[in-house]
Write a protein that holds these residues in place. Sequence first.
Motif, PDB file in Angstrom:
ATOM      1  N   LEU A  75      36.547  35.816 -56.247  1.00  0.00           N
ATOM      2  CA  LEU A  75      35.494  34.803 -56.315  1.00  0.00           C
ATOM      3  C   LEU A  75      35.288  34.151 -54.954  1.00  0.00           C
ATOM      4  N   ALA A  76      36.381  33.861 -54.256  1.00  0.00           N
ATOM      5  CA  ALA A  76      36.260  33.280 -52.915  1.00  0.00           C
ATOM      6  C   ALA A  76      35.551  34.252 -51.983  1.00  0.00           C
ATOM      7  N   ASP A  77      35.882  35.558 -52.094  1.00  0.00           N
ATOM      8  CA  ASP A  77      35.191  36.563 -51.287  1.00  0.00           C
ATOM      9  C   ASP A  77      33.707  36.595 -51.613  1.00  0.00           C
ATOM     10  N   ALA A  78      33.386  36.535 -52.912  1.00  0.00           N
ATOM     11  CA  ALA A  78      31.979  36.545 -53.329  1.00  0.00           C
ATOM     12  C   ALA A  78      31.244  35.315 -52.803  1.00  0.00           C
ATOM     13  N   ARG A  79      31.939  34.179 -52.796  1.00  0.00           N
ATOM     14  CA  ARG A  79      31.305  32.959 -52.271  1.00  0.00           C
ATOM     15  C   ARG A  79      31.052  33.083 -50.770  1.00  0.00           C
ATOM     16  N   ARG A  80      32.023  33.673 -50.054  1.00  0.00           N
ATOM     17  CA  ARG A  80      31.813  33.892 -48.614  1.00  0.00           C
ATOM     18  C   ARG A  80      30.662  34.860 -48.389  1.00  0.00           C
ATOM     19  N   GLU A  81      30.617  35.913 -49.204  1.00  0.00           N
ATOM     20  CA  GLU A  81      29.528  36.884 -49.105  1.00  0.00           C
ATOM     21  C   GLU A  81      28.192  36.219 -49.409  1.00  0.00           C
ATOM     22  N   ASN A  82      28.193  35.349 -50.398  1.00  0.00           N
ATOM     23  CA  ASN A  82      26.979  34.614 -50.753  1.00  0.00           C
ATOM     24  C   ASN A  82      26.526  33.736 -49.590  1.00  0.00           C
ATOM     25  N   ALA A  83      27.473  33.051 -48.956  1.00  0.00           N
ATOM     26  CA  ALA A  83      27.128  32.205 -47.808  1.00  0.00           C
ATOM     27  C   ALA A  83      26.559  33.053 -46.682  1.00  0.00           C
ATOM     28  N   SER A  84      27.154  34.224 -46.467  1.00  0.00           N
ATOM     29  CA  SER A  84      26.657  35.129 -45.440  1.00  0.00           C
ATOM     30  C   SER A  84      25.250  35.604 -45.774  1.00  0.00           C
ATOM     31  N   LEU A  85      25.021  35.936 -47.038  1.00  0.00           N
ATOM     32  CA  LEU A  85      23.687  36.374 -47.460  1.00  0.00           C
ATOM     33  C   LEU A  85      22.666  35.248 -47.338  1.00  0.00           C
ATOM     34  N   GLN A  86      23.095  34.025 -47.650  1.00  0.00           N
ATOM     35  CA  GLN A  86      22.185  32.891 -47.504  1.00  0.00           C
ATOM     36  C   GLN A  86      21.825  32.669 -46.041  1.00  0.00           C
ATOM     37  N   ALA A  87      22.812  32.841 -45.158  1.00  0.00           N
ATOM     38  CA  ALA A  87      22.535  32.711 -43.727  1.00  0.00           C
ATOM     39  C   ALA A  87      21.578  33.814 -43.281  1.00  0.00           C
ATOM     40  N   ALA A  88      21.800  35.040 -43.785  1.00  0.00           N
ATOM     41  CA  ALA A  88      20.899  36.146 -43.455  1.00  0.00           C
ATOM     42  C   ALA A  88      19.497  35.872 -43.985  1.00  0.00           C
ATOM     43  N   TYR A  89      19.432  35.306 -45.180  1.00  0.00           N
ATOM     44  CA  TYR A  89      18.132  34.957 -45.751  1.00  0.00           C
ATOM     45  C   TYR A  89      17.433  33.907 -44.884  1.00  0.00           C
ATOM     46  N   ALA A  90      18.180  32.889 -44.471  1.00  0.00           N
ATOM     47  CA  ALA A  90      17.582  31.839 -43.639  1.00  0.00           C
ATOM     48  C   ALA A  90      17.068  32.427 -42.326  1.00  0.00           C
ATOM     49  N   GLU A  91      17.854  33.342 -41.742  1.00  0.00           N
ATOM     50  CA  GLU A  91      17.417  33.992 -40.502  1.00  0.00           C
ATOM     51  C   GLU A  91      16.172  34.838 -40.745  1.00  0.00           C
ATOM     52  N   ALA A  92      16.173  35.595 -41.838  1.00  0.00           N
ATOM     53  CA  ALA A  92      15.001  36.418 -42.166  1.00  0.00           C
ATOM     54  C   ALA A  92      13.780  35.533 -42.411  1.00  0.00           C
ATOM     55  N   ARG A  93      14.003  34.430 -43.050  1.00  0.00           N
ATOM     56  CA  ARG A  93      12.901  33.488 -43.316  1.00  0.00           C
ATOM     57  C   ARG A  93      12.346  32.947 -41.995  1.00  0.00           C
ATOM     58  N   ARG A  94      13.256  32.582 -41.066  1.00  0.00           N
ATOM     59  CA  ARG A  94      12.792  32.091 -39.761  1.00  0.00           C
ATOM     60  C   ARG A  94      11.990  33.169 -39.031  1.00  0.00           C
ATOM     61  N   GLU A  95      12.499  34.415 -39.101  1.00  0.00           N
ATOM     62  CA  GLU A  95      11.775  35.514 -38.465  1.00  0.00           C
ATOM     63  C   GLU A  95      10.407  35.721 -39.106  1.00  0.00           C
ATOM     64  N   ASN A  96      10.359  35.604 -40.420  1.00  0.00           N
ATOM     65  CA  ASN A  96       9.088  35.770 -41.120  1.00  0.00           C
ATOM     66  C   ASN A  96       8.114  34.655 -40.780  1.00  0.00           C
ATOM     67  N   VAL A  97       8.619  33.455 -40.611  1.00  0.00           N
ATOM     68  CA  VAL A  97       7.751  32.348 -40.211  1.00  0.00           C
ATOM     69  C   VAL A  97       7.192  32.611 -38.816  1.00  0.00           C
ATOM     70  N   ALA A  98       8.082  33.091 -37.932  1.00  0.00           N
ATOM     71  CA  ALA A  98       7.612  33.410 -36.578  1.00  0.00           C
ATOM     72  C   ALA A  98       6.573  34.534 -36.621  1.00  0.00           C
ATOM     73  N   ARG A  99       6.810  35.557 -37.460  1.00  0.00           N
ATOM     74  CA  ARG A  99       5.850  36.652 -37.591  1.00  0.00           C
ATOM     75  C   ARG A  99       4.537  36.178 -38.183  1.00  0.00           C
ATOM     76  N   SER A 100       4.622  35.196 -39.079  1.00  0.00           N
ATOM     77  CA  SER A 100       3.401  34.732 -39.734  1.00  0.00           C
ATOM     78  C   SER A 100       2.433  34.087 -38.742  1.00  0.00           C
ATOM     79  N   LEU A 101       2.995  33.581 -37.639  1.00  0.00           N
ATOM     80  CA  LEU A 101       2.113  32.989 -36.629  1.00  0.00           C
ATOM     81  C   LEU A 101       1.274  34.055 -35.932  1.00  0.00           C
ATOM     82  N   THR A 102       1.821  35.278 -35.843  1.00  0.00           N
ATOM     83  CA  THR A 102       1.097  36.339 -35.143  1.00  0.00           C
ATOM     84  C   THR A 102       0.502  37.373 -36.089  1.00  0.00           C
ATOM     85  N   VAL A 103       1.171  37.667 -37.196  1.00  0.00           N
ATOM     86  CA  VAL A 103       0.717  38.725 -38.084  1.00  0.00           C
ATOM     87  C   VAL A 103      -0.188  38.190 -39.181  1.00  0.00           C
TER      88      VAL A 103
END
Length: 156
Positions: A75-103
Amino acid sequence: MCKCGAKAARFTSWSDLHSGMRYLKCARARVGGCDFWLWVDPPHSPFVKQLLLDLRDAGAFADVERSNAALQDALADARRENASLQAAYAEARRENVARSLTVGREDADVNARRDVQSLQVVLVGRIGQLEKERMNLFSVLLCCVMVVTAVLCLSH
């Protein structure tokens, strides 16, 4: 919920008087929480009480405790994985916001939805694995109790 507004933690008593009975207690009681405390289970019959004491004394719950520790680690591993995925999601979201300005905004929303869906698939798969492990542990515990009960019944 306990008196201080936190979710109460559930524990199991292994004392001679209340063996196997679950109770709720303030999760922060040791570090200045409140004095909340409540039984979850009614008292056991004398037979069940003695059976649980015999199982406890025979060490029947040692495997369960080890399995529980392994599940807690998973469960602790899954929570760490979840935190990592949330960070990846936040990064992807930031990238998508940046892309939305141009695309364009519509393309960014489609990409964000796709990213969220792929992360959800990963999390649902992991939750399924943990549920299967929990059910396997419960089955093993139930089998142990049944075997010990049968042995006790046959010996009397």
